[in-house]
Scaffold this motif. Structure first.
Motif, short mmCIF file in Angstrom:
data_model
loop_
_atom_site.label_atom_id
_atom_site.label_comp_id
_atom_site.label_asym_id
_atom_site.label_seq_id
_atom_site.Cartn_x
_atom_site.Cartn_y
_atom_site.Cartn_z
N ILE A 1 0.84 -1.21 0.00
CA ILE A 1 0.00 0.00 0.00
C ILE A 1 0.87 1.26 0.00
O ILE A 1 0.58 2.23 -0.70
CB ILE A 1 -0.95 -0.01 1.21
N ALA A 2 1.97 1.23 0.78
CA ALA A 2 2.88 2.38 0.84
C ALA A 2 3.52 2.64 -0.52
O ALA A 2 3.62 3.79 -0.97
CB ALA A 2 3.95 2.14 1.90
N ILE A 3 3.95 1.56 -1.18
CA ILE A 3 4.56 1.70 -2.51
C ILE A 3 3.55 2.25 -3.51
O ILE A 3 3.85 3.15 -4.29
CB ILE A 3 5.12 0.34 -3.00
N ILE A 4 2.32 1.71 -3.47
CA ILE A 4 1.27 2.19 -4.37
C ILE A 4 0.94 3.65 -4.10
O ILE A 4 0.74 4.44 -5.03
CB ILE A 4 0.01 1.31 -4.24
N ALA A 5 0.90 4.02 -2.81
CA ALA A 5 0.59 5.41 -2.45
C ALA A 5 1.65 6.36 -2.99
O ALA A 5 1.33 7.45 -3.50
CB ALA A 5 0.48 5.54 -0.94
N ILE A 6 2.92 5.97 -2.88
CA ILE A 6 3.99 6.81 -3.42
C ILE A 6 3.88 6.91 -4.93
O ILE A 6 4.02 7.99 -5.52
CB ILE A 6 5.36 6.25 -3.01
N ALA A 7 3.63 5.78 -5.60
CA ALA A 7 3.50 5.78 -7.06
C ALA A 7 2.34 6.67 -7.51
O ALA A 7 2.49 7.49 -8.42
CB ALA A 7 3.29 4.35 -7.56
N LEU A 8 1.18 6.53 -6.85
CA LEU A 8 0.02 7.36 -7.20
C LEU A 8 0.30 8.83 -6.92
O LEU A 8 -0.10 9.71 -7.69
CB LEU A 8 -1.21 6.90 -6.43
N GLY A 9 0.99 9.09 -5.80
CA GLY A 9 1.33 10.48 -5.48
C GLY A 9 2.22 11.11 -6.52
O GLY A 9 2.01 12.25 -6.94
N VAL A 10 3.23 10.35 -6.96
CA VAL A 10 4.14 10.86 -8.00
C VAL A 10 3.39 11.09 -9.30
O VAL A 10 3.60 12.11 -9.99
CB VAL A 10 5.31 9.87 -8.21
N MET B 1 4.22 5.86 4.38
CA MET B 1 5.55 5.35 4.66
C MET B 1 5.80 5.28 6.16
O MET B 1 6.46 4.35 6.64
CB MET B 1 6.61 6.24 4.00
N VAL B 2 5.30 6.24 6.92
CA VAL B 2 5.44 6.22 8.38
C VAL B 2 4.77 4.98 8.95
O VAL B 2 5.32 4.26 9.80
CB VAL B 2 4.85 7.50 9.00
N VAL B 3 3.55 4.71 8.49
CA VAL B 3 2.82 3.52 8.96
C VAL B 3 3.59 2.25 8.60
O VAL B 3 3.74 1.34 9.45
CB VAL B 3 1.40 3.48 8.34
N ALA B 4 4.08 2.17 7.36
CA ALA B 4 4.82 0.98 6.94
C ALA B 4 6.08 0.80 7.77
O ALA B 4 6.42 -0.33 8.18
CB ALA B 4 5.17 1.10 5.45
N LEU B 5 6.79 1.90 8.07
CA LEU B 5 8.02 1.81 8.85
C LEU B 5 7.73 1.37 10.28
O LEU B 5 8.46 0.54 10.85
CB LEU B 5 8.74 3.15 8.84
N LEU B 6 6.67 1.89 10.87
CA LEU B 6 6.31 1.51 12.24
C LEU B 6 5.96 0.02 12.31
O LEU B 6 6.34 -0.68 13.26
CB LEU B 6 5.13 2.36 12.72
N VAL B 7 5.23 -0.46 11.31
CA VAL B 7 4.88 -1.89 11.28
C VAL B 7 6.14 -2.74 11.15
O VAL B 7 6.29 -3.78 11.83
CB VAL B 7 3.90 -2.18 10.12
N LEU B 8 7.06 -2.32 10.31
CA LEU B 8 8.32 -3.07 10.15
C LEU B 8 9.11 -3.11 11.46
O LEU B 8 9.66 -4.15 11.84
CB LEU B 8 9.17 -2.41 9.06
N ARG C 1 11.16 2.29 -5.19
CA ARG C 1 10.27 1.42 -5.96
C ARG C 1 9.00 2.17 -6.36
O ARG C 1 8.53 2.09 -7.50
CB ARG C 1 9.91 0.18 -5.15
N GLY C 2 8.44 2.88 -5.40
CA GLY C 2 7.24 3.66 -5.69
C GLY C 2 7.50 4.75 -6.72
O GLY C 2 6.71 4.97 -7.64
N LEU C 3 8.66 5.43 -6.59
CA LEU C 3 9.02 6.48 -7.56
C LEU C 3 9.23 5.89 -8.95
O LEU C 3 8.85 6.51 -9.95
CB LEU C 3 10.29 7.20 -7.10
N PHE C 4 9.84 4.71 -9.01
CA PHE C 4 10.09 4.09 -10.31
C PHE C 4 8.79 3.84 -11.06
O PHE C 4 8.63 4.27 -12.22
CB PHE C 4 10.84 2.76 -10.10
N TRP C 5 7.85 3.17 -10.41
CA TRP C 5 6.58 2.88 -11.08
C TRP C 5 5.77 4.15 -11.31
O TRP C 5 5.09 4.28 -12.33
CB TRP C 5 5.78 1.86 -10.27
N GLY C 6 5.85 5.08 -10.39
CA GLY C 6 5.13 6.35 -10.57
C GLY C 6 5.64 7.12 -11.77
O GLY C 6 4.85 7.68 -12.54
N ASN C 7 6.97 7.16 -11.94
CA ASN C 7 7.55 7.87 -13.09
C ASN C 7 7.22 7.18 -14.41
O ASN C 7 6.90 7.84 -15.39
CB ASN C 7 9.07 7.98 -12.93
N ILE C 8 7.29 5.85 -14.41
CA ILE C 8 6.99 5.11 -15.64
C ILE C 8 5.55 5.36 -16.08
O ILE C 8 5.28 5.71 -17.24
CB ILE C 8 7.22 3.60 -15.43
#
Length: 411
Positions: free
Chosen positions: A28-37, A292-299, A334-341
Motif C-alpha cells: 500500500i505504501a509503494i502504491i501510495a507513493i506511485a500514485l502520489g508521484v 511510509m510512516v505507517v509501513a516503517l512503524l509496522v516493520l 520502488r514507488g518512484l520508479f513505477w510512478g515515473n513510468i
C-alpha cells in the motif's frame, strides 16, 4: 556492501515478508507513493503546459509588448496613427532579447450576410507580419497574400465562419463606421482564403486578419502611418524587465504595455494554477509520507526481536535506525520508479493523442496541453525522497526505546 545495507536488503524487505503482516502495508505504501508521484507529475505538466499554451496564444495575436499612442493602449481598435519612422523600427538595436517587431492596425466593423451579422475587429497587417505565430492554428486554406497590390483576402476564425455560415472561398460584406457623423459607413467586400482556430474564444469571436492598407485608406492615413507596433520577446519571463527597456527607447508621445497588463484577467487566472500545483504537491507528499510512516512503524514492531539481537551484539541505535531507513528508501525508490513510468506514459499519450479535451470557453484551449520538463521531474523525485526520509526519522526514534533484554525473550 556494509552490514546495514545487507540486513536492510535481506531481512526486512517486502520480498522477504510476503506472508507477514507488513507485506500488504508495504505494498500500500509503494502504491501510495506511485500514485502520489503520478498526480504530482500530471499536475505540474498540465498546469505549466496550460499556462505556456495560453501565453503563446495571447502573444500570437498581440505580441508580448505593444507600442502605441498613450490613448490607444486601452482600446481594441486603433485611434490615432503612429509613424513608422521610429528609431526602434524595424529593429530594436539597443535591446537584446527582442526577436521581432511588426506594425499593425485595428478597426471595428460588422460583417453582414443574408442570414446573419456579427461585430468584428479587422486587424490589418503588413509585409513585416510574422505569420509563423498563427500557422499552427490555420485549419483550412492559406495565408493572405500581402506582397502584391491591395487585395481583399482575409483570414477568419472557424467560430465566426460557423456563426455566419461562411466557408473557404466565400465573399462577404463588412461595414466600418466613419469618424465623421452622419456619414455612410465604409464598405469592403472580403474573400476568405484561410480559416483559423486558436481555441482562444477571446480572439476567435472577434478577429479577422487582412491587409493593413484597407485601414490606412479608410482612416485617411498615410502609407507610413500605422495603429501600433507589436514586439515579440525571446523569453516571456523577462517581459516586465523588457517593457521598461522598450519604454525607455520610445519617444515621449508613445507608451508601451505588456499583454500581462492588457489581459490581466487572463494572467491573474493563470496564476491560480501555481497555487493549485503547490496544494496538490503538498497533499500528495503528505499522503505518501503518512503511508511510509505507517509501513516503517509496522516493520519496526514486527522486527522487535531482531532489533534486540542487534543491540545485544553491540549495534548502536543510529546504526539500527539506518537499517530501517535504508529499507524505507528502497520502498520509496520502488514507488518512484513505477510512478515515473506510469506518469510519463500518461503524459506522452496526452501530448501526442490529446485524449483529454477541454471546453475552450472556460480554459481557452481545446485539448489539455502538457509540458514534459525533465528538470522539474528530477527535482520532484529528489524532493520526495528527501522529505520522506526526513519525516521518517521521527518514527524510527522508537528503536531507541526498545530494550534488548525484553525483546530477546519475546517469541
Amino acid at each position: 556492501m556494509n552490514l546495514e545495507h545487507f540486513i536492510a536488503k535481506r531481512l526486512i524487505t517486502a520480498k522477504d515478508h510476503k506472508s507477514s503482516i507488513s507485506a500488504p502495508i508495504i505494498k500500500i505504501a509503494i502504491i501510495a507513493i506511485a500514485l502520489g508521484v503520478i498526480m504530482m507529475m500530471v499536475s505540474i505538466a498540465t498546469g505549466i503546459g496550460l499556462q505556456n499554451k495560453i501565453r503563446q496564444k495571447v502573444s500570437a495575436f498581440n505580441g508580448h509588448i505593444s507600442i502605441s499612442n498613450f490613448n490607444g493602449n486601452e482600446s481594441d481598435v486603433s485611434i490615432e496613427p503612429v509613424s513608422i519612422h521610429q528609431k526602434f523600427y524595424p529593429k530594436f538595436k539597443n535591446i537584446e532579447g527582442i526577436n521581432h517587431i511588426q506594425a499593425v492596425a485595428t478597426k471595428a466593423g460588422m460583417i453582414r450576410t443574408e442570414a446573419a451579422f456579427e461585430g468584428i475587429v479587422f486587424k490589418g497587417v503588413g509585409k513585416d507580419y510574422n505569420w509563423e505565430n498563427l500557422k499552427e492554428y490555420l485549419i483550412q486554406g492559406k495565408i493572405p497574400n500581402l506582397n502584391s497590390d491591395l487585395n481583399n483576402e482575409i483570414l477568419i476564425s472557424q467560430y465566426l465562419a460557423n456563426r455566419l455560415n461562411l466557408k473557404l472561398g466565400d465573399r462577404f460584406n463588412t461595414f466600418f463606421m466613419k469618424e465623421e457623423e452622419n456619414k455612410l459607413p465604409n464598405s469592403r467586400r472580403f474573400k476568405i482564403v484561410g480559416i483559423y482556430n486558436s481555441g482562444l474564444q477571446e480572439f476567435d469571436s472577434s478577429y479577422i486578419i487582412g491587409d493593413i492598407r484597407h485601414i490606412q485608406k479608410m482612416n485617411k492615413w498615410r502609407p507610413d502611418q500605422v495603429g501600433s507596433f507589436e514586439v515579440f520577446l525571446d523569453d516571456f519571463t523577462k517581459i516586465e524587465e523588457k517593457e521598461d527597456e522598450v519604454y525607455s527607447e520610445t519617444s515621449s508621445i508613445l507608451n508601451s504595455q505588456t499583454i500581462v497588463k492588457k489581459f490581466s484577467y487572463i494572467f491573474d487566472w493563470l496564476k491560480l494554477f501555481d497555487t493549485n500545483i503547490v496544494i496538490i504537491l503538498i497533499i500528495m507528499i503528505v499522503v505518501s509520507t503518512i503511508n511510509m510512516v505507517v509501513a516503517l512503524l509496522v516493520l519496526i514492531l514486527e522486527r522487535t526481536q531482531m532489533i534486540g539481537i542487534l543491540k545485544s551484539m553491540g549495534a548502536n541505535n543510529w546504526s539500527i535506525r539506518k537499517i530501517f531507513l535504508y529499507n524505507a528508501l528502497y520502498l520509496i525508490i520502488r514507488g518512484l520508479f513505477w510512478g515515473n513510468i506510469i506518469g510519463v506514459g500518461l503524459l506522452l499519450i496526452q501530448k501526442y493523442f490529446g485524449v483529454i479535451k477541454l471546453n475552450p470557453e472556460s480554459y481557452y484551449v481545446n485539448v489539455a496541453p502538457v509540458d514534459i520538463n525533465v528538470g522539474y521531474f528530477i527535482l520532484l523525485n529528489i524532493g520526495t525522497v528527501i522529505i520522506c526520509l526526513l519525516v521518517l526519522l521521527i518514527p524510527s526514534y522508537i528503536i531507541t526505546k526498545i530494550s534488548p533484554a525484553k525483546t530477546i525473550r519475546f517469541d
